[in-house]
Design an enzyme around this catalytic site. Sequence first.
Site, PDB file in Angstrom:
ATOM      1  CD  GLU A  57       3.049  47.747  39.575  1.00 34.69           C
ATOM      2  OE1 GLU A  57       3.099  47.161  40.660  1.00 34.69           O
ATOM      3  OE2 GLU A  57       4.017  48.379  39.083  1.00 34.69           O
ATOM      4  CB  ALA A 168      48.376  32.200  39.772  1.00 31.96           C
ATOM      5  CB  ALA A 169      51.914  29.049  37.051  1.00 31.20           C
ATOM      6  CB  ALA A 170      55.253  27.878  40.802  1.00 29.42           C
ATOM      7  CB  SER A 174      46.727  33.955  36.834  1.00 32.24           C
ATOM      8  OG  SER A 174      46.632  35.370  36.744  1.00 32.24           O
ATOM      9  CB  THR A 202      43.228  41.490  43.374  1.00 33.82           C
ATOM     10  OG1 THR A 202      43.017  40.216  44.002  1.00 33.82           O
ATOM     11  CG2 THR A 202      42.783  41.404  41.925  1.00 33.82           C
ATOM     12  NE  ARG A 213      37.519  44.302  28.401  1.00 30.48           N
ATOM     13  CZ  ARG A 213      38.080  43.926  29.552  1.00 30.48           C
ATOM     14  NH1 ARG A 213      37.971  44.699  30.635  1.00 30.48           N
ATOM     15  NH2 ARG A 213      38.729  42.789  29.645  1.00 30.48           N
ATOM     16  N   GLY A 272      41.324  37.631  45.692  1.00 37.96           N
ATOM     17  CA  GLY A 272      42.214  36.484  45.754  1.00 37.96           C
ATOM     18  C   GLY A 272      41.831  35.553  46.886  1.00 37.96           C
ATOM     19  CG  LEU A 275      38.247  39.965  49.691  1.00 34.13           C
ATOM     20  CD1 LEU A 275      38.273  40.723  51.009  1.00 34.13           C
ATOM     21  CD2 LEU A 275      38.203  40.949  48.522  1.00 34.13           C
TER      22      LEU A 275
END
Length: 338
Positions: A57, A168-170, A174, A202, A213, A272, A275
């Site tokens: 204003e 993520a994989a075994a 990830s 994490t 970014r 992760g 959390l």
Amino acid sequence: MIGSAMTPSEAMAHAVKLAKKGPWHGPNPRVGCVLVDRSRRVVGEGYHRGAGTSHAEVEAMDDARRRGFQVEGSTAYVTLEPCRHVGRTGPCAEALAEAGVARVVYAVPDPGPISGGGADVLRRRGVEVRHEPSPETEDLVRWFVHSVRKGRPYVVLKFATTLDGKTAAADGSSRWVSGERAREHAHRLRARADAIIVGTGTVLIDDPTLSARPGGRESAHQPLRVIVGQRDTSGRQVWRDGNVLQVRTHDPGAVLDELHQREARMAILEGGATLSSSFLRSGLVDEVNAYVAPMLLGSGTAVFEDLGIRTIGEALLLRDVKTSRLGSDILVTGRPKG
């Protein structure tokens, strides 16, 4: 737009466009204001550029005076109810009345217990006031209004997942579940946030930078990096400068209380499974952003831990669901019901 004739709806739409020029992040809302004279000609315009700068204003009135236009007798179209308190700047309601503005049309009431109530101040000063709500203006200040009303930041839970719900994989790898366009979208969201929340796990396992970014370049604004948990994370990339906070608790409510004290309006939860599940169980997630990749892993790390849901009728449902294509990924957004 200065000198152009506008209808009331056009003036408010222009105020919205101006408001969108302001920063998403920071303690103050994005606000735009347009001043029109008695012949509906635009004589001044302004928007809020961030905490500590003039409110929309005042910017609009200063703009009109610089251009040689008269503020007295004009109508102000503003996206948020003019404030009535003295904060980093003076009260806009008093400034408008003192300048002789005849009429104020605002779209969203200010929810603040101290800043709100500017419309009543204006009426007592003899200014005509009208409240004309619209969905677009409400979305402009959604994070701000939520934070003021709830006493905590608006929390966006963000995660990337495969079609079978794995992050993520075994073997723990990830990078990358999501594609380039999904990651770019995530960085643009970070550049708008006041804080990014992750757990100590994490930080210790992935050692992320947690920087914004967009376009591959460091954003001028970097959200506060927030680490939740007791474990020592010193030496990791998140500690590269002073823009970091470790909250040594496992209580999501305590984390958000700390961020509210720091005037954070929106926080991204990038933790992760432990959390993220804790925040969901506490009912402290306001929006979900899920990047779903056309990928199957079978075994691996699940997105969530036990949420306490035992039957399909107890499932946590999302409302206002939207989907969009980001390269080969699909972004699903929604807000938890209730």
